[in-house]
Design an enzyme around this catalytic site. Structure first.
Site, PDB file in Angstrom:
ATOM      1  N   ASP A  95       0.935  -1.277  -0.062  1.00  0.00           N
ATOM      2  CA  ASP A  95       0.021   0.020   0.165  1.00  0.00           C
ATOM      3  C   ASP A  95       0.853   1.231  -0.104  1.00  0.00           C
ATOM      4  O   ASP A  95       0.292   2.496   0.529  1.00  0.00           O
ATOM      5  CB  ASP A  95      -0.793  -0.200   1.305  1.00  0.00           C
ATOM      6  N   GLU A 117      -0.359  -8.980  -1.063  1.00  0.00           N
ATOM      7  CA  GLU A 117      -0.977  -8.382  -0.143  1.00  0.00           C
ATOM      8  C   GLU A 117      -2.223  -7.397  -0.403  1.00  0.00           C
ATOM      9  O   GLU A 117      -2.382  -6.226  -0.136  1.00  0.00           O
ATOM     10  CB  GLU A 117       0.032  -7.628   0.647  1.00  0.00           C
ATOM     11  N   GLU A 131      -2.071   4.929   2.930  1.00  0.00           N
ATOM     12  CA  GLU A 131      -2.159   3.615   2.570  1.00  0.00           C
ATOM     13  C   GLU A 131      -3.356   3.076   2.229  1.00  0.00           C
ATOM     14  O   GLU A 131      -3.558   2.294   1.356  1.00  0.00           O
ATOM     15  CB  GLU A 131      -1.390   2.741   3.725  1.00  0.00           C
ATOM     16  N   HIS A 207       5.906   5.135  12.786  1.00  0.00           N
ATOM     17  CA  HIS A 207       6.125   6.016  11.893  1.00  0.00           C
ATOM     18  C   HIS A 207       5.155   6.598  11.084  1.00  0.00           C
ATOM     19  O   HIS A 207       5.139   7.157   9.917  1.00  0.00           O
ATOM     20  CB  HIS A 207       7.174   5.355  10.827  1.00  0.00           C
ATOM     21  N   ARG A 209       1.996   8.496   9.424  1.00  0.00           N
ATOM     22  CA  ARG A 209       1.847   9.878   9.143  1.00  0.00           C
ATOM     23  C   ARG A 209       0.666  10.543  10.127  1.00  0.00           C
ATOM     24  O   ARG A 209       0.769  11.639  10.584  1.00  0.00           O
ATOM     25  CB  ARG A 209       1.514  10.265   7.537  1.00  0.00           C
ATOM     26  N   HIS A 240      12.499   5.369  13.181  1.00  0.00           N
ATOM     27  CA  HIS A 240      12.457   5.545  11.756  1.00  0.00           C
ATOM     28  C   HIS A 240      13.078   6.863  11.188  1.00  0.00           C
ATOM     29  O   HIS A 240      12.943   7.873  12.014  1.00  0.00           O
ATOM     30  CB  HIS A 240      10.844   5.682  11.509  1.00  0.00           C
TER      31      HIS A 240
HETATM   32  C1  UD1 Z   1       6.455   4.617   3.757  1.00  0.00           C
HETATM   33  C2  UD1 Z   1       5.216   4.331   3.119  1.00  0.00           C
HETATM   34  C3  UD1 Z   1       4.558   3.605   4.476  1.00  0.00           C
HETATM   35  C4  UD1 Z   1       5.433   2.510   4.732  1.00  0.00           C
HETATM   36  C5  UD1 Z   1       6.678   2.926   5.483  1.00  0.00           C
HETATM   37  C6  UD1 Z   1       7.667   1.968   5.794  1.00  0.00           C
HETATM   38  C7  UD1 Z   1       3.957   5.962   1.696  1.00  0.00           C
HETATM   39  C8  UD1 Z   1       3.003   7.001   1.263  1.00  0.00           C
HETATM   40  N1  UD1 Z   1       4.536   5.483   2.926  1.00  0.00           N
HETATM   41  O1  UD1 Z   1       6.196   5.831   4.782  1.00  0.00           O
HETATM   42  O2  UD1 Z   1       3.285   3.040   3.764  1.00  0.00           O
HETATM   43  O3  UD1 Z   1       4.711   2.189   5.895  1.00  0.00           O
HETATM   44  O4  UD1 Z   1       7.176   3.770   4.267  1.00  0.00           O
HETATM   45  O5  UD1 Z   1       8.695   2.432   6.184  1.00  0.00           O
HETATM   46  O6  UD1 Z   1       4.446   5.387   0.753  1.00  0.00           O
HETATM   47  N2  UD1 Z   1      13.873   8.491   5.136  1.00  0.00           N
HETATM   48  C9  UD1 Z   1      15.337   8.537   4.939  1.00  0.00           C
HETATM   49  N3  UD1 Z   1      15.909   7.408   4.655  1.00  0.00           N
HETATM   50  C10 UD1 Z   1      15.317   6.117   4.170  1.00  0.00           C
HETATM   51  C11 UD1 Z   1      13.795   6.297   4.173  1.00  0.00           C
HETATM   52  C12 UD1 Z   1      13.075   7.509   4.624  1.00  0.00           C
HETATM   53  O7  UD1 Z   1      16.101   9.426   5.435  1.00  0.00           O
HETATM   54  O8  UD1 Z   1      15.809   5.173   3.890  1.00  0.00           O
HETATM   55  C13 UD1 Z   1      13.005   9.936   5.309  1.00  0.00           C
HETATM   56  C14 UD1 Z   1      13.198  10.696   4.322  1.00  0.00           C
HETATM   57  O9  UD1 Z   1      13.411  12.040   4.768  1.00  0.00           O
HETATM   58  C15 UD1 Z   1      11.886  10.542   3.691  1.00  0.00           C
HETATM   59  C16 UD1 Z   1      11.208  10.392   4.908  1.00  0.00           C
HETATM   60  O10 UD1 Z   1      11.747   9.486   5.519  1.00  0.00           O
HETATM   61  O11 UD1 Z   1      11.352  11.628   3.023  1.00  0.00           O
HETATM   62  C17 UD1 Z   1       9.704   9.684   4.503  1.00  0.00           C
HETATM   63  O12 UD1 Z   1       9.657   8.706   3.709  1.00  0.00           O
HETATM   64  P1  UD1 Z   1       8.492   8.101   2.999  1.00  0.00           P
HETATM   65  O13 UD1 Z   1       8.847   6.950   1.952  1.00  0.00           O
HETATM   66  O14 UD1 Z   1       7.840   9.343   2.117  1.00  0.00           O
HETATM   67  O15 UD1 Z   1       7.160   7.899   3.883  1.00  0.00           O
HETATM   68  P2  UD1 Z   1       7.499   6.913   5.034  1.00  0.00           P
HETATM   69  O16 UD1 Z   1       6.822   7.612   6.174  1.00  0.00           O
HETATM   70  O17 UD1 Z   1       8.707   6.325   5.303  1.00  0.00           O
HETATM   71  N1  UDP Z   2      12.013  -3.728  10.503  1.00  0.00           N
HETATM   72  C1  UDP Z   2      13.315  -3.501  10.616  1.00  0.00           C
HETATM   73  N2  UDP Z   2      14.004  -2.724  11.201  1.00  0.00           N
HETATM   74  C2  UDP Z   2      13.586  -1.848  11.866  1.00  0.00           C
HETATM   75  C3  UDP Z   2      11.959  -1.869  12.096  1.00  0.00           C
HETATM   76  C4  UDP Z   2      11.361  -2.651  11.123  1.00  0.00           C
HETATM   77  O1  UDP Z   2      14.008  -4.349   9.774  1.00  0.00           O
HETATM   78  O2  UDP Z   2      14.181  -1.125  12.624  1.00  0.00           O
HETATM   79  C5  UDP Z   2      11.046  -4.700   9.557  1.00  0.00           C
HETATM   80  C6  UDP Z   2      10.034  -5.245  10.376  1.00  0.00           C
HETATM   81  O3  UDP Z   2      10.899  -6.410  10.757  1.00  0.00           O
HETATM   82  C7  UDP Z   2       9.016  -5.551   9.325  1.00  0.00           C
HETATM   83  C8  UDP Z   2       9.306  -4.174   8.491  1.00  0.00           C
HETATM   84  O4  UDP Z   2      10.555  -3.674   8.770  1.00  0.00           O
HETATM   85  O5  UDP Z   2       9.219  -6.561   8.391  1.00  0.00           O
HETATM   86  C9  UDP Z   2       8.086  -3.380   8.883  1.00  0.00           C
HETATM   87  O6  UDP Z   2       8.324  -1.972   8.044  1.00  0.00           O
HETATM   88  P1  UDP Z   2       7.722  -0.665   8.404  1.00  0.00           P
HETATM   89  O7  UDP Z   2       7.385  -0.561   9.878  1.00  0.00           O
HETATM   90  O8  UDP Z   2       8.821   0.249   8.005  1.00  0.00           O
HETATM   91  O9  UDP Z   2       6.471  -0.701   7.540  1.00  0.00           O
HETATM   92  P2  UDP Z   2       4.823  -0.959   7.507  1.00  0.00           P
HETATM   93  O10 UDP Z   2       4.932  -2.565   7.730  1.00  0.00           O
HETATM   94  O11 UDP Z   2       4.242  -0.413   8.794  1.00  0.00           O
HETATM   95  O12 UDP Z   2       4.544  -0.560   6.257  1.00  0.00           O
END
Ligand code: UD1
Ligand code: UDP
Length: 369
Positions: A95, A117, A131, A207, A209, A240
Protein backbone atom coordinates in the site's frame (compact mmCIF):
# COMPACT_ATOMS: atom_id res chain seq x y z
CA UNK A 1 11.04 -16.81 -20.79
CA UNK A 2 8.27 -14.52 -19.51
CA UNK A 3 9.57 -11.25 -18.11
CA UNK A 4 8.05 -10.15 -14.80
CA UNK A 5 8.81 -6.70 -13.41
CA UNK A 6 8.85 -6.47 -9.61
CA UNK A 7 8.38 -2.90 -8.37
CA UNK A 8 9.19 -1.79 -4.83
CA UNK A 9 10.46 1.30 -3.05
CA UNK A 10 10.36 0.89 0.72
CA UNK A 11 11.71 -1.36 3.46
CA UNK A 12 8.59 -3.50 3.99
CA UNK A 13 8.00 -4.03 0.27
CA UNK A 14 11.54 -5.38 -0.13
CA UNK A 15 11.15 -7.75 2.82
CA UNK A 16 7.81 -8.99 1.51
CA UNK A 17 8.77 -9.26 -2.18
CA UNK A 18 12.25 -10.77 -1.63
CA UNK A 19 10.91 -14.34 -1.22
CA UNK A 20 8.62 -13.89 -4.23
CA UNK A 21 11.52 -12.74 -6.42
CA UNK A 22 13.59 -15.73 -5.28
CA UNK A 23 10.68 -18.06 -6.05
CA UNK A 24 10.26 -16.53 -9.54
CA UNK A 25 13.91 -17.21 -10.36
CA UNK A 26 13.54 -20.82 -9.26
CA UNK A 27 10.36 -21.37 -11.32
CA UNK A 28 11.59 -20.30 -14.74
CA UNK A 29 10.38 -16.68 -14.89
CA UNK A 30 12.73 -13.82 -15.67
CA UNK A 31 12.50 -11.46 -12.69
CA UNK A 32 13.42 -7.86 -13.45
CA UNK A 33 13.64 -5.66 -10.35
CA UNK A 34 12.76 -1.97 -10.25
CA UNK A 35 13.51 -0.02 -7.07
CA UNK A 36 11.89 3.42 -7.05
CA UNK A 37 14.28 4.45 -4.29
CA UNK A 38 11.38 5.85 -2.21
CA UNK A 39 13.54 4.71 0.74
CA UNK A 40 17.34 4.80 0.67
CA UNK A 41 19.46 3.53 3.61
CA UNK A 42 16.75 1.41 5.18
CA UNK A 43 16.03 -0.13 1.78
CA UNK A 44 19.74 -0.73 1.06
CA UNK A 45 20.04 -2.67 4.29
CA UNK A 46 17.30 -5.06 3.14
CA UNK A 47 18.68 -5.39 -0.40
CA UNK A 48 22.03 -6.47 1.09
CA UNK A 49 20.49 -9.11 3.35
CA UNK A 50 18.23 -10.59 0.69
CA UNK A 51 20.94 -10.20 -1.98
CA UNK A 52 18.72 -8.36 -4.42
CA UNK A 53 20.44 -6.22 -7.03
CA UNK A 54 17.84 -3.96 -8.68
CA UNK A 55 18.09 -3.78 -12.46
CA UNK A 56 16.67 -0.24 -12.31
CA UNK A 57 16.99 2.21 -9.39
CA UNK A 58 15.14 5.50 -9.78
CA UNK A 59 16.69 6.98 -6.61
CA UNK A 60 13.76 9.35 -6.00
CA UNK A 61 14.06 9.84 -2.21
CA UNK A 62 14.41 13.40 -0.88
CA UNK A 63 14.57 14.41 2.76
CA UNK A 64 11.08 14.87 4.25
CA UNK A 65 9.44 14.24 0.90
CA UNK A 66 5.81 15.23 0.40
CA UNK A 67 3.26 12.89 -1.12
CA UNK A 68 2.84 15.30 -4.06
CA UNK A 69 6.52 15.51 -4.92
CA UNK A 70 7.22 11.81 -4.32
CA UNK A 71 4.29 10.83 -6.54
CA UNK A 72 5.30 13.06 -9.40
CA UNK A 73 8.99 12.05 -9.29
CA UNK A 74 8.15 8.34 -9.42
CA UNK A 75 5.59 8.72 -12.20
CA UNK A 76 7.85 10.88 -14.35
CA UNK A 77 10.62 8.27 -14.10
CA UNK A 78 8.22 5.43 -14.88
CA UNK A 79 7.45 6.93 -18.28
CA UNK A 80 11.07 6.45 -19.37
CA UNK A 81 11.19 2.88 -18.00
CA UNK A 82 7.99 1.75 -19.70
CA UNK A 83 8.84 3.42 -23.01
CA UNK A 84 12.16 1.56 -23.05
CA UNK A 85 10.90 -1.98 -22.44
CA UNK A 86 7.79 -4.17 -22.44
CA UNK A 87 7.02 -6.64 -19.64
CA UNK A 88 4.64 -9.61 -19.44
CA UNK A 89 3.51 -8.73 -15.93
CA UNK A 90 4.10 -6.20 -13.15
CA UNK A 91 4.10 -7.26 -9.50
CA UNK A 92 3.52 -4.72 -6.72
CA UNK A 93 3.13 -5.27 -2.99
CA UNK A 94 1.02 -3.61 -0.34
CA UNK A 95 0.00 0.00 0.00
CA UNK A 96 2.88 2.40 -0.48
CA UNK A 97 3.07 5.19 -3.02
CA UNK A 98 5.53 3.06 -5.01
CA UNK A 99 3.05 0.18 -5.07
CA UNK A 100 0.07 2.29 -6.15
CA UNK A 101 2.11 4.01 -8.88
CA UNK A 102 3.56 0.68 -10.04
CA UNK A 103 0.00 -0.55 -10.59
CA UNK A 104 -0.87 2.71 -12.38
CA UNK A 105 2.16 2.29 -14.64
CA UNK A 106 0.94 -1.22 -15.45
CA UNK A 107 -2.39 0.21 -16.52
CA UNK A 108 -0.88 3.05 -18.58
CA UNK A 109 1.45 0.60 -20.35
CA UNK A 110 -1.32 -2.03 -20.74
CA UNK A 111 0.68 -4.59 -18.76
CA UNK A 112 -1.19 -7.02 -16.45
CA UNK A 113 -0.72 -6.24 -12.76
CA UNK A 114 -0.43 -8.66 -9.82
CA UNK A 115 -0.99 -7.27 -6.32
CA UNK A 116 0.64 -9.04 -3.37
CA UNK A 117 -1.04 -8.43 0.01
CA UNK A 118 -4.28 -7.43 -1.70
CA UNK A 119 -7.63 -6.76 -0.08
CA UNK A 120 -6.62 -5.30 3.30
CA UNK A 121 -9.15 -2.64 4.33
CA UNK A 122 -9.44 -0.42 7.40
CA UNK A 123 -12.50 1.26 5.86
CA UNK A 124 -11.19 4.61 7.09
CA UNK A 125 -9.99 6.87 4.28
CA UNK A 126 -7.47 8.68 6.50
CA UNK A 127 -6.16 5.81 8.60
CA UNK A 128 -3.67 4.61 7.71
CA UNK A 129 -2.95 7.67 5.55
CA UNK A 130 -2.39 7.46 2.61
CA UNK A 131 -2.10 3.66 2.64
CA UNK A 132 -5.83 2.84 2.77
CA UNK A 133 -6.41 4.69 -0.48
CA UNK A 134 -3.12 3.52 -2.04
CA UNK A 135 -4.15 -0.10 -1.65
CA UNK A 136 -7.69 0.50 -2.92
CA UNK A 137 -6.31 2.29 -5.99
CA UNK A 138 -3.73 -0.44 -6.59
CA UNK A 139 -6.51 -3.03 -6.23
CA UNK A 140 -8.70 -1.34 -8.81
CA UNK A 141 -5.84 -1.50 -11.35
CA UNK A 142 -4.97 -5.14 -10.57
CA UNK A 143 -5.60 -8.22 -12.72
CA UNK A 144 -4.39 -10.88 -10.30
CA UNK A 145 -5.06 -10.38 -6.56
CA UNK A 146 -3.12 -12.16 -3.82
CA UNK A 147 -4.89 -11.54 -0.51
CA UNK A 148 -3.05 -13.01 2.48
CA UNK A 149 -6.16 -14.24 4.30
CA UNK A 150 -9.74 -15.35 3.75
CA UNK A 151 -10.96 -12.07 5.22
CA UNK A 152 -8.99 -10.00 2.74
CA UNK A 153 -10.39 -12.20 -0.07
CA UNK A 154 -13.91 -11.39 1.15
CA UNK A 155 -13.13 -7.66 1.08
CA UNK A 156 -12.25 -7.98 -2.61
CA UNK A 157 -15.35 -10.03 -3.39
CA UNK A 158 -17.52 -7.35 -1.74
CA UNK A 159 -15.96 -4.83 -4.11
CA UNK A 160 -16.96 -6.95 -7.11
CA UNK A 161 -13.60 -8.52 -8.00
CA UNK A 162 -13.99 -11.68 -10.10
CA UNK A 163 -13.29 -14.68 -7.79
CA UNK A 164 -11.35 -16.32 -10.63
CA UNK A 165 -8.68 -13.62 -10.24
CA UNK A 166 -8.27 -13.95 -6.48
CA UNK A 167 -5.89 -16.40 -4.80
CA UNK A 168 -5.45 -16.54 -1.01
CA UNK A 169 -1.77 -17.14 -0.31
CA UNK A 170 -0.82 -16.16 3.24
CA UNK A 171 1.47 -13.20 3.76
CA UNK A 172 4.94 -13.40 2.25
CA UNK A 173 6.32 -11.63 5.34
CA UNK A 174 6.14 -15.01 7.08
CA UNK A 175 8.17 -16.61 4.26
CA UNK A 176 10.83 -13.93 4.80
CA UNK A 177 10.74 -14.30 8.58
CA UNK A 178 11.09 -18.09 8.58
CA UNK A 179 13.96 -17.85 6.09
CA UNK A 180 15.77 -15.17 8.09
CA UNK A 181 15.37 -16.96 11.42
CA UNK A 182 17.44 -19.85 10.05
CA UNK A 183 20.45 -17.64 9.26
CA UNK A 184 23.40 -17.56 11.68
CA UNK A 185 23.19 -14.52 13.95
CA UNK A 186 25.43 -12.73 16.40
CA UNK A 187 24.21 -9.54 18.05
CA UNK A 188 26.26 -6.42 17.27
CA UNK A 189 28.11 -4.78 20.19
CA UNK A 190 25.61 -1.90 20.27
CA UNK A 191 22.72 -4.25 21.08
CA UNK A 192 24.51 -6.57 23.49
CA UNK A 193 23.94 -4.34 26.58
CA UNK A 194 20.20 -4.31 25.83
CA UNK A 195 19.92 -8.04 25.17
CA UNK A 196 22.00 -8.85 28.26
CA UNK A 197 20.38 -6.27 30.56
CA UNK A 198 18.13 -8.83 32.22
CA UNK A 199 15.25 -6.35 31.83
CA UNK A 200 11.93 -7.03 30.13
CA UNK A 201 12.43 -5.46 26.70
CA UNK A 202 9.62 -3.42 25.16
CA UNK A 203 10.31 -3.12 21.43
CA UNK A 204 8.81 0.05 19.95
CA UNK A 205 8.34 1.31 16.38
CA UNK A 206 6.34 4.34 15.25
CA UNK A 207 6.18 6.02 11.86
CA UNK A 208 2.58 6.54 10.68
CA UNK A 209 1.81 9.92 9.17
CA UNK A 210 -1.57 10.18 10.89
CA UNK A 211 0.20 10.03 14.28
CA UNK A 212 2.71 12.83 13.73
CA UNK A 213 2.57 15.62 16.30
CA UNK A 214 0.34 15.38 19.36
CA UNK A 215 -0.69 11.67 19.01
CA UNK A 216 2.94 10.58 18.77
CA UNK A 217 3.88 12.79 21.74
CA UNK A 218 1.21 10.99 23.81
CA UNK A 219 2.72 7.62 22.86
CA UNK A 220 6.19 8.77 23.91
CA UNK A 221 4.84 10.15 27.21
CA UNK A 222 3.33 6.71 27.86
CA UNK A 223 6.71 5.05 27.22
CA UNK A 224 8.32 7.25 29.87
CA UNK A 225 5.57 6.41 32.34
CA UNK A 226 5.82 2.65 31.65
CA UNK A 227 9.59 2.43 32.27
CA UNK A 228 9.26 4.58 35.40
CA UNK A 229 6.48 2.35 36.78
CA UNK A 230 7.91 -1.07 35.83
CA UNK A 231 11.49 -0.89 37.03
CA UNK A 232 12.67 -4.12 35.42
CA UNK A 233 11.58 -2.96 31.98
CA UNK A 234 13.53 -1.31 29.19
CA UNK A 235 12.44 0.26 25.91
CA UNK A 236 14.33 -0.56 22.70
CA UNK A 237 13.25 1.92 20.02
CA UNK A 238 14.82 1.81 16.54
CA UNK A 239 13.80 5.22 15.27
CA UNK A 240 12.40 5.53 11.74
CA UNK A 241 14.47 7.97 9.63
CA UNK A 242 11.45 10.16 8.87
CA UNK A 243 12.49 13.63 10.21
CA UNK A 244 9.06 14.11 11.84
CA UNK A 245 9.66 11.03 13.97
CA UNK A 246 13.28 11.89 14.80
CA UNK A 247 12.30 15.39 15.98
CA UNK A 248 9.69 14.20 18.50
CA UNK A 249 11.82 11.30 19.73
CA UNK A 250 14.80 13.58 20.37
CA UNK A 251 12.67 16.13 22.22
CA UNK A 252 10.88 13.68 24.51
CA UNK A 253 12.79 10.42 24.90
CA UNK A 254 16.52 11.04 24.94
CA UNK A 255 18.65 10.70 28.07
CA UNK A 256 16.63 8.07 29.93
CA UNK A 257 18.81 5.18 31.15
CA UNK A 258 16.15 2.57 30.35
CA UNK A 259 15.12 3.94 26.95
CA UNK A 260 17.55 2.73 24.31
CA UNK A 261 17.13 4.72 21.09
CA UNK A 262 18.93 3.58 17.96
CA UNK A 263 18.96 3.89 14.18
CA UNK A 264 16.72 1.53 12.22
CA UNK A 265 17.90 -2.02 12.72
CA UNK A 266 18.83 -4.42 9.99
CA UNK A 267 16.20 -7.12 9.53
CA UNK A 268 18.17 -9.82 11.36
CA UNK A 269 18.84 -7.51 14.32
CA UNK A 270 15.19 -6.47 14.37
CA UNK A 271 13.69 -9.96 14.36
CA UNK A 272 16.16 -11.12 17.00
CA UNK A 273 15.33 -8.05 19.08
CA UNK A 274 11.65 -8.99 18.74
CA UNK A 275 12.45 -12.54 19.74
CA UNK A 276 14.22 -11.26 22.89
CA UNK A 277 11.44 -8.81 23.74
CA UNK A 278 8.64 -9.26 26.19
CA UNK A 279 6.23 -7.02 24.39
CA UNK A 280 5.93 -4.98 21.19
CA UNK A 281 4.37 -1.53 20.83
CA UNK A 282 4.04 -0.60 17.18
CA UNK A 283 2.03 1.08 14.45
CA UNK A 284 3.81 -0.96 11.77
CA UNK A 285 1.86 -3.26 9.48
CA UNK A 286 4.63 -5.83 9.03
CA UNK A 287 5.45 -5.99 12.73
CA UNK A 288 1.81 -6.85 13.53
CA UNK A 289 2.11 -9.81 11.18
CA UNK A 290 5.52 -11.06 12.35
CA UNK A 291 5.18 -10.83 16.13
CA UNK A 292 2.57 -13.62 16.49
CA UNK A 293 5.05 -16.08 14.92
CA UNK A 294 7.49 -15.25 17.72
CA UNK A 295 4.70 -15.41 20.32
CA UNK A 296 5.04 -11.75 21.24
CA UNK A 297 1.95 -9.69 22.05
CA UNK A 298 1.56 -6.42 20.13
CA UNK A 299 -0.15 -3.30 21.41
CA UNK A 300 -1.08 -1.59 18.16
CA UNK A 301 -0.57 2.18 18.28
CA UNK A 302 -3.48 2.89 15.95
CA UNK A 303 -7.21 3.55 16.25
CA UNK A 304 -8.13 1.17 13.43
CA UNK A 305 -6.33 -1.68 11.73
CA UNK A 306 -6.62 -3.34 8.34
CA UNK A 307 -5.24 -6.50 9.97
CA UNK A 308 -8.16 -7.62 12.18
CA UNK A 309 -7.18 -11.31 11.99
CA UNK A 310 -4.60 -10.67 14.71
CA UNK A 311 -7.21 -9.01 16.91
CA UNK A 312 -9.46 -12.05 16.50
CA UNK A 313 -6.65 -14.49 17.32
CA UNK A 314 -5.83 -12.44 20.42
CA UNK A 315 -2.25 -11.60 19.34
CA UNK A 316 -2.91 -7.89 18.80
CA UNK A 317 -4.72 -5.27 20.84
CA UNK A 318 -5.61 -1.81 19.52
CA UNK A 319 -4.55 0.90 21.97
CA UNK A 320 -4.44 3.90 19.64
CA UNK A 321 -2.37 6.83 20.84
CA UNK A 322 -4.13 7.32 24.18
CA UNK A 323 -1.32 7.50 26.77
CA UNK A 324 -3.43 6.18 29.66
CA UNK A 325 -4.62 3.18 27.68
CA UNK A 326 -1.11 2.39 26.39
CA UNK A 327 0.25 2.64 29.94
CA UNK A 328 -2.41 0.41 31.52
CA UNK A 329 -2.34 -2.28 28.80
CA UNK A 330 1.46 -2.40 28.76
CA UNK A 331 1.73 -2.60 32.54
CA UNK A 332 -0.88 -5.37 32.54
CA UNK A 333 1.13 -7.43 30.06
CA UNK A 334 4.38 -6.82 31.93
CA UNK A 335 2.96 -7.89 35.27
CA UNK A 336 0.03 -10.28 34.68
CA UNK A 337 1.05 -13.73 33.37
CA UNK A 338 -2.56 -14.71 32.61
CA UNK A 339 -3.16 -11.65 30.42
CA UNK A 340 0.13 -12.35 28.65
CA UNK A 341 -0.72 -15.99 28.00
CA UNK A 342 -4.10 -15.00 26.53
CA UNK A 343 -2.37 -12.97 23.82
CA UNK A 344 0.26 -15.53 22.91
CA UNK A 345 -1.61 -18.83 22.84
CA UNK A 346 -2.89 -18.97 19.24
CA UNK A 347 -1.04 -19.68 15.99
CA UNK A 348 -0.16 -16.86 13.59
CA UNK A 349 -3.17 -16.14 11.32
CA UNK A 350 -1.05 -14.42 8.64
CA UNK A 351 0.64 -17.31 6.90
CA UNK A 352 2.53 -20.58 6.85
CA UNK A 353 5.72 -19.51 5.03
CA UNK A 354 4.69 -20.85 1.61
CA UNK A 355 2.93 -17.78 0.19
CA UNK A 356 5.62 -16.91 -2.37
CA UNK A 357 5.49 -20.24 -4.16
CA UNK A 358 1.67 -20.04 -4.37
CA UNK A 359 1.98 -16.57 -5.88
CA UNK A 360 4.53 -17.58 -8.49
CA UNK A 361 2.56 -20.68 -9.50
CA UNK A 362 -0.57 -18.54 -10.02
CA UNK A 363 1.38 -15.98 -12.04
CA UNK A 364 2.77 -18.73 -14.28
CA UNK A 365 -0.72 -20.16 -14.86
CA UNK A 366 -2.04 -16.67 -15.65
CA UNK A 367 0.78 -16.00 -18.14
CA UNK A 368 0.40 -19.40 -19.81
CA UNK A 369 -3.36 -19.03 -20.36
C1 UD1 B 1 6.55 4.82 3.73
C2 UD1 B 1 5.18 4.39 3.24
C3 UD1 B 1 4.44 3.64 4.34
C4 UD1 B 1 5.29 2.52 4.92
C5 UD1 B 1 6.63 3.08 5.36
C6 UD1 B 1 7.51 1.94 5.80
C7 UD1 B 1 4.04 5.84 1.62
C8 UD1 B 1 3.22 7.04 1.43
N1 UD1 B 1 4.39 5.57 2.88
O1 UD1 B 1 6.36 5.80 4.75
O2 UD1 B 1 3.25 3.09 3.81
O3 UD1 B 1 4.64 2.01 6.05
O4 UD1 B 1 7.26 3.72 4.23
O5 UD1 B 1 8.65 2.41 6.48
O6 UD1 B 1 4.35 5.14 0.69
N2 UD1 B 1 13.91 8.47 5.04
C9 UD1 B 1 15.27 8.43 5.06
N3 UD1 B 1 15.89 7.28 4.67
C10 UD1 B 1 15.23 6.19 4.26
C11 UD1 B 1 13.82 6.23 4.26
C12 UD1 B 1 13.17 7.38 4.64
O7 UD1 B 1 15.93 9.40 5.41
O8 UD1 B 1 15.86 5.19 3.92
C13 UD1 B 1 13.22 9.73 5.45
C14 UD1 B 1 13.26 10.77 4.33
O9 UD1 B 1 13.40 12.04 4.90
C15 UD1 B 1 11.89 10.61 3.70
C16 UD1 B 1 11.05 10.31 4.92
O10 UD1 B 1 11.85 9.47 5.72
O11 UD1 B 1 11.47 11.73 2.98
C17 UD1 B 1 9.71 9.68 4.65
O12 UD1 B 1 9.80 8.59 3.76
P1 UD1 B 1 8.49 8.14 2.89
O13 UD1 B 1 8.85 6.95 2.11
O14 UD1 B 1 7.93 9.29 2.16
O15 UD1 B 1 7.42 7.83 3.96
P2 UD1 B 1 7.42 6.87 5.15
O16 UD1 B 1 6.88 7.66 6.27
O17 UD1 B 1 8.77 6.21 5.29
N1 UDP C 1 11.99 -3.62 10.50
C1 UDP C 1 13.39 -3.71 10.49
N2 UDP C 1 14.10 -2.82 11.25
C2 UDP C 1 13.53 -1.88 12.02
C3 UDP C 1 12.11 -1.79 12.03
C4 UDP C 1 11.37 -2.68 11.25
O1 UDP C 1 13.95 -4.56 9.81
O2 UDP C 1 14.25 -1.12 12.69
C5 UDP C 1 11.22 -4.54 9.66
C6 UDP C 1 10.15 -5.34 10.37
O3 UDP C 1 10.66 -6.59 10.78
C7 UDP C 1 9.06 -5.48 9.33
C8 UDP C 1 9.23 -4.27 8.46
O4 UDP C 1 10.51 -3.72 8.75
O5 UDP C 1 9.25 -6.60 8.50
C9 UDP C 1 8.14 -3.26 8.74
O6 UDP C 1 8.44 -2.06 8.10
P1 UDP C 1 7.78 -0.69 8.51
O7 UDP C 1 7.32 -0.75 9.92
O8 UDP C 1 8.74 0.36 8.11
O9 UDP C 1 6.55 -0.58 7.50
P2 UDP C 1 5.04 -1.10 7.52
O10 UDP C 1 5.06 -2.57 7.70
O11 UDP C 1 4.34 -0.37 8.60
O12 UDP C 1 4.53 -0.68 6.19
Amino acid sequence: MKKVLFIFGTRPEIIKLAPVIKAADGEGLRAVVLHTGQHREIADEMLRLFQIHPDINLDVMRSNQTLFSLTSRILENFERVFNAEKYDMIVVQGDTTSAFLGALAGYYSKTPVAHVEAGLRSNDKFSPFPEEINRRLAGSLTDLHFPPTELSRKNLLKEGVNPKNIHVTGNTVIDALLWALKLPYEAPDALKPVFKSGKKIILVTSHRRESFGEPQRRVFKALLEIVEFVENSMVLFPVHPNPNVIKEVSEILKNHSRIHLCSPLGYLDFIHAMEKSELVLSDSGGVQEEAPSLKKPVLVLRDVTERPEGLDSGALKLVGTDDEKIFSEAVKLLTDKGAYAEMTKNPNPYGDGRASLRIIKSIKLFLDE
